[in-house]
Design a protein around this motif. Structure first.
Motif, PDB file in Angstrom:
ATOM      1  N   GLY A 167       0.823  -1.195   0.000  1.00  0.00           N
ATOM      2  CA  GLY A 167       0.000   0.000   0.000  1.00  0.00           C
ATOM      3  C   GLY A 167       0.861   1.250   0.000  1.00  0.00           C
ATOM      4  O   GLY A 167       1.961   1.254   0.566  1.00  0.00           O
ATOM      5  N   ILE A 168       0.368   2.311  -0.638  1.00  0.00           N
ATOM      6  CA  ILE A 168       1.070   3.593  -0.657  1.00  0.00           C
ATOM      7  C   ILE A 168       0.097   4.674  -0.213  1.00  0.00           C
ATOM      8  O   ILE A 168      -0.999   4.803  -0.763  1.00  0.00           O
ATOM      9  CB  ILE A 168       1.613   3.933  -2.056  1.00  0.00           C
ATOM     10  N   THR A 169       0.492   5.444   0.786  1.00  0.00           N
ATOM     11  CA  THR A 169      -0.353   6.524   1.287  1.00  0.00           C
ATOM     12  C   THR A 169       0.372   7.856   1.091  1.00  0.00           C
ATOM     13  O   THR A 169       1.591   7.941   1.214  1.00  0.00           O
ATOM     14  CB  THR A 169      -0.677   6.335   2.778  1.00  0.00           C
ATOM     15  N   GLY A 170      -0.411   8.875   0.774  1.00  0.00           N
ATOM     16  CA  GLY A 170       0.162  10.199   0.552  1.00  0.00           C
ATOM     17  C   GLY A 170      -0.767  11.046  -0.290  1.00  0.00           C
ATOM     18  O   GLY A 170      -1.929  10.691  -0.514  1.00  0.00           O
ATOM     19  N   SER A 171      -0.262  12.147  -0.802  1.00  0.00           N
ATOM     20  CA  SER A 171      -1.059  13.092  -1.575  1.00  0.00           C
ATOM     21  C   SER A 171      -1.046  12.735  -3.060  1.00  0.00           C
ATOM     22  O   SER A 171       0.025  12.585  -3.655  1.00  0.00           O
ATOM     23  CB  SER A 171      -0.514  14.513  -1.388  1.00  0.00           C
ATOM     24  N   ASN A 267      -3.819  -8.515  10.177  1.00  0.00           N
ATOM     25  CA  ASN A 267      -3.839  -9.186   8.884  1.00  0.00           C
ATOM     26  C   ASN A 267      -5.234  -9.161   8.269  1.00  0.00           C
ATOM     27  O   ASN A 267      -5.390  -8.961   7.062  1.00  0.00           O
ATOM     28  CB  ASN A 267      -3.354 -10.635   9.022  1.00  0.00           C
ATOM     29  N   LYS A 268      -6.249  -9.343   9.106  1.00  0.00           N
ATOM     30  CA  LYS A 268      -7.615  -9.304   8.592  1.00  0.00           C
ATOM     31  C   LYS A 268      -7.961  -7.903   8.098  1.00  0.00           C
ATOM     32  O   LYS A 268      -8.600  -7.734   7.049  1.00  0.00           O
ATOM     33  CB  LYS A 268      -8.619  -9.740   9.665  1.00  0.00           C
ATOM     34  N   ALA A 269      -7.530  -6.878   8.837  1.00  0.00           N
ATOM     35  CA  ALA A 269      -7.807  -5.491   8.434  1.00  0.00           C
ATOM     36  C   ALA A 269      -7.145  -5.175   7.097  1.00  0.00           C
ATOM     37  O   ALA A 269      -7.739  -4.546   6.217  1.00  0.00           O
ATOM     38  CB  ALA A 269      -7.323  -4.529   9.510  1.00  0.00           C
ATOM     39  N   LYS A 270      -5.890  -5.624   6.922  1.00  0.00           N
ATOM     40  CA  LYS A 270      -5.194  -5.394   5.661  1.00  0.00           C
ATOM     41  C   LYS A 270      -5.869  -6.152   4.524  1.00  0.00           C
ATOM     42  O   LYS A 270      -6.037  -5.630   3.416  1.00  0.00           O
ATOM     43  CB  LYS A 270      -3.731  -5.831   5.773  1.00  0.00           C
ATOM     44  N   ALA A 271      -6.261  -7.396   4.795  1.00  0.00           N
ATOM     45  CA  ALA A 271      -6.922  -8.203   3.776  1.00  0.00           C
ATOM     46  C   ALA A 271      -8.251  -7.573   3.365  1.00  0.00           C
ATOM     47  O   ALA A 271      -8.612  -7.564   2.183  1.00  0.00           O
ATOM     48  CB  ALA A 271      -7.143  -9.624   4.283  1.00  0.00           C
ATOM     49  N   MET A 272      -8.980  -7.015   4.324  1.00  0.00           N
ATOM     50  CA  MET A 272     -10.244  -6.350   4.019  1.00  0.00           C
ATOM     51  C   MET A 272     -10.006  -5.119   3.145  1.00  0.00           C
ATOM     52  O   MET A 272     -10.789  -4.821   2.239  1.00  0.00           O
ATOM     53  CB  MET A 272     -10.963  -5.956   5.302  1.00  0.00           C
ATOM     54  N   THR A 273      -8.910  -4.386   3.406  1.00  0.00           N
ATOM     55  CA  THR A 273      -8.577  -3.214   2.599  1.00  0.00           C
ATOM     56  C   THR A 273      -8.331  -3.615   1.148  1.00  0.00           C
ATOM     57  O   THR A 273      -8.807  -2.971   0.214  1.00  0.00           O
ATOM     58  CB  THR A 273      -7.332  -2.504   3.162  1.00  0.00           C
ATOM     59  N   VAL A 274      -7.570  -4.701   0.956  1.00  0.00           N
ATOM     60  CA  VAL A 274      -7.289  -5.187  -0.397  1.00  0.00           C
ATOM     61  C   VAL A 274      -8.569  -5.657  -1.076  1.00  0.00           C
ATOM     62  O   VAL A 274      -8.826  -5.351  -2.248  1.00  0.00           O
ATOM     63  CB  VAL A 274      -6.245  -6.323  -0.369  1.00  0.00           C
ATOM     64  N   LEU A 275      -9.400  -6.397  -0.333  1.00  0.00           N
ATOM     65  CA  LEU A 275     -10.649  -6.915  -0.898  1.00  0.00           C
ATOM     66  C   LEU A 275     -11.563  -5.777  -1.348  1.00  0.00           C
ATOM     67  O   LEU A 275     -12.118  -5.806  -2.457  1.00  0.00           O
ATOM     68  CB  LEU A 275     -11.357  -7.804   0.120  1.00  0.00           C
ATOM     69  N   ARG A 276     -11.723  -4.771  -0.493  1.00  0.00           N
ATOM     70  CA  ARG A 276     -12.569  -3.630  -0.864  1.00  0.00           C
ATOM     71  C   ARG A 276     -12.036  -2.934  -2.120  1.00  0.00           C
ATOM     72  O   ARG A 276     -12.800  -2.531  -2.997  1.00  0.00           O
ATOM     73  CB  ARG A 276     -12.646  -2.623   0.282  1.00  0.00           C
ATOM     74  N   SER A 277     -10.715  -2.793  -2.193  1.00  0.00           N
ATOM     75  CA  SER A 277     -10.123  -2.111  -3.339  1.00  0.00           C
ATOM     76  C   SER A 277     -10.316  -2.912  -4.615  1.00  0.00           C
ATOM     77  O   SER A 277     -10.575  -2.345  -5.684  1.00  0.00           O
ATOM     78  CB  SER A 277      -8.629  -1.865  -3.086  1.00  0.00           C
TER      79      SER A 277
END
Length: 359
Positions: A167-171, A267-277
């Motif tokens: 993941g990459i976060t920023g402007s 790990n579940k939170a990260k996996a959910m982020t990927v799934l939503r994306s």
């Protein structure tokens, strides 16, 4: 084209948003306040750019008048000629930025981003190229002041990656990286090649705007969650708990695995982020399919199955096939200096959209 009416419109709207934000009631609705803040930031840049454009246009006309009035071989005329050439480029660049402000902002442009790199044709060399692309994007992110966070990776035997997700976060991350989605081809002599033959390998890059919960509604009954034991290099605290998580979204058939963290919850939170994306990407693709003939979107329109860029190491050449741009700075390019192609891609996309609106 007279851009002054658009610039005046930006200024009026900027004043309206500024007044709304100064009202104490604006803080009562957090979502509305966030939307106004983003619009304020966007309009502030457009107003400043518009002012700079109008000044450059005035300076250009002044220098053209001076050039016409002076003898062609005079020192003043030569200076004015140089200034006219410079200002013409400035006016062109700033004018394009003003026109860009006329387009409705893409809500995904400001999103954080998930990048997935997968080795394709070429075996171990493809996996090594995947590692090169991963380094290229992480170094570019560092140069932009963005933060990179690992989500999942499948290393290969020789130090490459069969797959790497981060993941990459920023402007404006997605705004700049969305053009990287597609098949990247490399031509070079692998370290394992004894006869010095050039091999061709490929990797697939997927760039996904990070989805928010309001974008995608995932019902608990549509989700299967499996806990499993994470693999690792050994050592204290590794492989001692069932921390890895595998999510299966039943309606779409999508499966996401994450074992990057020791905590099962993380790990579940990260996996959910990927799934939503991934679900958001599918949603965007379905919408874009209706307009594929008019707009060439970079994510999820089929272009991922086509070669978008070639990295030719023997010739020190990188070529982007979508805009037919070839550069001979491959070593610095793969070290993260990729704006030399990202900028022309953004300009090309902007010109296509402006042409569609007949601006």
């Amino acid at each position: 084209m007279d851009l002054r009416p658009h610039i005046d419109k930006f200024a009026r709207r900027f004043s309206e948003v500024e007044a709304s934000l100064s009202d104490p009631k604006a803080f009562e609705n957090a979502q509305r306040f966030q939307e106004l803040s983003k619009e304020y930031s966007r309009l502030k840049g457009l107003v400043a750019g518009g002012s700079a454009y109008l000044k450059a246009v005035a300076d250009l006309e002044e220098n053209k008048t001076l050039l016409a009035a002076e003898p062609a071989d005079s020192e003043m005329a030569l200076m004015a000629k140089e200034e006219v050439t410079r200002l013409e480029e400035v006016v062109k660049k700033l004018g394009l930025e003003v026109q860009a402000g006329v387009l409705p902002p893409d809500p995904t442009d400001s999103r954080n981003t998930i990048v997935e790199i997968r080795a394709g044709a070429g075996g171990s060399e493809s996996a090594l190229f995947a590692a090169d692309l991963y380094r290229m994007y992480t170094r570019y992110a560092e140069s932009q002041g963005w933060k990179v966070e690992s989500i999942d990776a499948s290393p290969s035997d020789l130090g490459g990656f069969k797959e790497v997700i981060f993941g990459i976060t920023g402007s404006d991350v997605y705004k700049r990286l969305k053009y990287e989605s597609g098949v990247h081809r490399v031509q070079r002599v692998p370290a394992t090649e004894a006869q010095g033959r050039i091999h061709t390998s490929t990797c697939t890059v997927a760039v996904l705007p990070e989805a928010e919960e309001v974008d995608i509604d995932i019902r608990p009954e549509d989700l299967s969650v499996d806990r499993c034991r994470a693999s690792g290099k050994g050592g204290q605290g590794v492989n001692t708990t069932d921390s890895a998580v595998r999510l299966h979204h039943i309606p779409s058939g999508l499966i996401v695995y994450c074992a990057d963290e020791r905590s099962q919850h993380k790990n579940k939170a990260k996996a959910m982020t990927v799934l939503r994306s991934r679900l958001l990407e599918k949603k965007i693709a379905d919408e874009n399919a209706k307009y594929a003939a008019q707009r060439k979107e970079q994510v999820g329109t089929g272009e991922r199955n086509e070669r978008i860029r070639t990295y030719n190491f023997p010739q020190n050449r990188v070529t982007d096939h979508r805009i037919e741009v070839t550069l001979y700075n491959l070593p610095t390019f793969v070290e993260g200096e990729i704006d030399s192609i990202i900028e022309p891609l953004m300009t090309n996309d902007l010109n296509e959209k402006l042409a569609a609106l007949k601006l």
